[in-house]
Write a protein that holds these residues in place. Sequence first.
Motif, PDB file in Angstrom:
ATOM      1  N   PHE A 248       0.830  -1.210   0.000  1.00  0.00           N
ATOM      2  CA  PHE A 248       0.000   0.000   0.000  1.00  0.00           C
ATOM      3  C   PHE A 248       0.861   1.256   0.000  1.00  0.00           C
ATOM      4  O   PHE A 248       0.534   2.260  -0.651  1.00  0.00           O
ATOM      5  N   ALA A 249       1.987   1.203   0.716  1.00  0.00           N
ATOM      6  CA  ALA A 249       2.892   2.359   0.753  1.00  0.00           C
ATOM      7  C   ALA A 249       3.452   2.647  -0.637  1.00  0.00           C
ATOM      8  O   ALA A 249       3.539   3.819  -1.066  1.00  0.00           O
ATOM      9  N   PHE A 250       3.835   1.574  -1.359  1.00  0.00           N
ATOM     10  CA  PHE A 250       4.309   1.768  -2.735  1.00  0.00           C
ATOM     11  C   PHE A 250       3.204   2.361  -3.613  1.00  0.00           C
ATOM     12  O   PHE A 250       3.445   3.266  -4.413  1.00  0.00           O
ATOM     13  N   ALA A 251       1.998   1.828  -3.462  1.00  0.00           N
ATOM     14  CA  ALA A 251       0.885   2.331  -4.278  1.00  0.00           C
ATOM     15  C   ALA A 251       0.592   3.793  -3.965  1.00  0.00           C
ATOM     16  O   ALA A 251       0.330   4.604  -4.876  1.00  0.00           O
ATOM     17  N   LEU A 252       0.637   4.169  -2.686  1.00  0.00           N
ATOM     18  CA  LEU A 252       0.398   5.547  -2.291  1.00  0.00           C
ATOM     19  C   LEU A 252       1.462   6.471  -2.860  1.00  0.00           C
ATOM     20  O   LEU A 252       1.171   7.564  -3.372  1.00  0.00           O
ATOM     21  N   TYR A 253       2.716   6.016  -2.813  1.00  0.00           N
ATOM     22  CA  TYR A 253       3.816   6.815  -3.376  1.00  0.00           C
ATOM     23  C   TYR A 253       3.622   7.029  -4.876  1.00  0.00           C
ATOM     24  O   TYR A 253       3.769   8.159  -5.395  1.00  0.00           O
ATOM     25  N   LEU A 254       3.256   5.942  -5.580  1.00  0.00           N
ATOM     26  CA  LEU A 254       3.060   6.055  -7.028  1.00  0.00           C
ATOM     27  C   LEU A 254       1.914   7.008  -7.357  1.00  0.00           C
ATOM     28  O   LEU A 254       1.995   7.797  -8.312  1.00  0.00           O
ATOM     29  N   GLY A 255       0.834   6.954  -6.567  1.00  0.00           N
ATOM     30  CA  GLY A 255      -0.304   7.837  -6.808  1.00  0.00           C
ATOM     31  C   GLY A 255       0.047   9.300  -6.586  1.00  0.00           C
ATOM     32  O   GLY A 255      -0.291  10.170  -7.405  1.00  0.00           O
ATOM     33  N   ILE A 256       0.744   9.574  -5.481  1.00  0.00           N
ATOM     34  CA  ILE A 256       1.140  10.964  -5.186  1.00  0.00           C
ATOM     35  C   ILE A 256       2.111  11.480  -6.248  1.00  0.00           C
ATOM     36  O   ILE A 256       2.014  12.631  -6.716  1.00  0.00           O
ATOM     37  N   ASP A 257       3.036  10.610  -6.642  1.00  0.00           N
ATOM     38  CA  ASP A 257       4.035  11.015  -7.643  1.00  0.00           C
ATOM     39  C   ASP A 257       3.364  11.355  -8.968  1.00  0.00           C
ATOM     40  O   ASP A 257       3.708  12.356  -9.623  1.00  0.00           O
ATOM     41  N   LYS A 258       2.394  10.527  -9.357  1.00  0.00           N
ATOM     42  CA  LYS A 258       1.732  10.737 -10.654  1.00  0.00           C
ATOM     43  C   LYS A 258       0.807  11.942 -10.623  1.00  0.00           C
ATOM     44  O   LYS A 258       0.738  12.736 -11.595  1.00  0.00           O
ATOM     45  N   LEU A 259       0.119  12.158  -9.527  1.00  0.00           N
ATOM     46  CA  LEU A 259      -0.870  13.226  -9.458  1.00  0.00           C
ATOM     47  C   LEU A 259      -0.249  14.600  -9.207  1.00  0.00           C
ATOM     48  O   LEU A 259      -0.708  15.617  -9.749  1.00  0.00           O
ATOM     49  N   PHE A 260       0.787  14.649  -8.366  1.00  0.00           N
ATOM     50  CA  PHE A 260       1.282  15.963  -7.923  1.00  0.00           C
ATOM     51  C   PHE A 260       2.737  16.259  -8.305  1.00  0.00           C
ATOM     52  O   PHE A 260       3.084  17.414  -8.538  1.00  0.00           O
ATOM     53  N   LEU A 261       3.578  15.245  -8.329  1.00  0.00           N
ATOM     54  CA  LEU A 261       5.005  15.499  -8.514  1.00  0.00           C
ATOM     55  C   LEU A 261       5.443  15.392  -9.962  1.00  0.00           C
ATOM     56  O   LEU A 261       6.284  16.170 -10.435  1.00  0.00           O
ATOM     57  N   ASN A 262       4.911  14.427 -10.684  1.00  0.00           N
ATOM     58  CA  ASN A 262       5.367  14.204 -12.055  1.00  0.00           C
ATOM     59  C   ASN A 262       4.192  13.763 -12.934  1.00  0.00           C
ATOM     60  O   ASN A 262       4.169  12.655 -13.454  1.00  0.00           O
ATOM     61  N   PRO A 263       3.193  14.635 -13.108  1.00  0.00           N
ATOM     62  CA  PRO A 263       1.977  14.234 -13.840  1.00  0.00           C
ATOM     63  C   PRO A 263       2.212  13.904 -15.302  1.00  0.00           C
ATOM     64  O   PRO A 263       1.414  13.182 -15.912  1.00  0.00           O
ATOM     65  N   SER A 264       3.276  14.404 -15.892  1.00  0.00           N
ATOM     66  CA  SER A 264       3.524  14.134 -17.314  1.00  0.00           C
ATOM     67  C   SER A 264       4.468  12.954 -17.539  1.00  0.00           C
ATOM     68  O   SER A 264       4.854  12.671 -18.661  1.00  0.00           O
ATOM     69  N   GLY A 265       4.834  12.279 -16.446  1.00  0.00           N
ATOM     70  CA  GLY A 265       5.781  11.167 -16.558  1.00  0.00           C
ATOM     71  C   GLY A 265       5.121   9.890 -17.052  1.00  0.00           C
ATOM     72  O   GLY A 265       4.006   9.889 -17.588  1.00  0.00           O
ATOM     73  N   ARG A 266       5.834   8.781 -16.879  1.00  0.00           N
ATOM     74  CA  ARG A 266       5.346   7.480 -17.337  1.00  0.00           C
ATOM     75  C   ARG A 266       4.039   7.103 -16.660  1.00  0.00           C
ATOM     76  O   ARG A 266       3.746   7.531 -15.536  1.00  0.00           O
ATOM     77  N   LEU A 267       3.272   6.263 -17.341  1.00  0.00           N
ATOM     78  CA  LEU A 267       2.076   5.708 -16.727  1.00  0.00           C
ATOM     79  C   LEU A 267       2.468   4.841 -15.526  1.00  0.00           C
ATOM     80  O   LEU A 267       3.545   4.236 -15.499  1.00  0.00           O
ATOM     81  N   ILE A 268       1.564   4.803 -14.560  1.00  0.00           N
ATOM     82  CA  ILE A 268       1.851   3.995 -13.362  1.00  0.00           C
ATOM     83  C   ILE A 268       2.110   2.536 -13.729  1.00  0.00           C
ATOM     84  O   ILE A 268       2.996   1.881 -13.172  1.00  0.00           O
TER      85      ILE A 268
END
Length: 316
Positions: A248-268
């Motif tokens: 769950f911690a990994f999933a939470l990190y990936l979600g935060i990274d995609k939504l707020f930190l790097n929205p234009s990066g690779r797909l999850i």
Amino acid sequence: MNISVVIPLLNEQDSLTELHDWIAKVMQFNHFSYEIIFIDDGSIDDSWKIISQLSQKDSNVKGIRFLKNFGKSQALHAGFEKTQGDVVITMDADLQDNPDEIPELYNMIKNEGFDLVSGWKKVRYDSVISKNLPSKLFNWAARKTSGVKLNDFNCGLKAYHIDVVKNIDINGEMHRYIPVLSKNAGFTKIGEKVVQHQARKYGETKFGMNRFVHGFLDLITIWFLSRFGKRPMHLFGALGFIMFAVGFAFALYLGIDKLFLNPSGRLITQRPQFYLSLSTMIIGTQFFIAGFLGEIVLRNRQDKKRYLIKDELNLG
């Protein structure tokens, strides 16, 4: 009755008469009332015929005959169910255990208050490489794992208070760990006595490397059962929670990274962390399910017969 002697055996026709006469001599000299229970664990020689003959000339001799070979633990279990003596002595049928040790073993249980006394074959007449060294390694591991400070768990010559044998459950190949089972059941006064080891006089040893390997596997089993056998959810639930939390911690990190930190990066789904997260959460859930299933099994367990008896002698 003072003493019940329980003797499991497999193909020991040559030693039975001599062993019986030796035990009877010790009992009569010390004025003990006694019974000798031979458990024939599926012998294919004349062991049962000899036991039958002994029972006809000595009413103290009793016999149980298995339909086939079910193992030493099952033989001891069957013998323990039939015992009537205040003190129960177990010994092997190959004459390597000395019946002259019985009076002192009886005294340690009856008068010194021990629940169980295990023999210690300090001087052995076995092969050093094939039996002595593996036995020392096994005993060291058993001491460290169980906390029972005995030098010789494998010694067949042991003495028990009757309450011990009536309240422990021996199954599989757990006869090696009866002291551990006794401790787990609450019988904590466990002693040890140096006993004389006899060289094998007849037949061949039943010990092999497969029994050595099985002994260590059983040691792991009994360690697990003693700690988690009555509360499997404590182990599997803890492991499940840890793994699910990591995923769950990994999933939470990936979600935060995609939504707020790097929205234009690779797909999850293109990131390896996604599959690591998914796998650990699935495994964590499976551990939870295993714990729940274990709890359900414990609450619905019904004891089943682990052996089939073909004949009995002098037993009510």
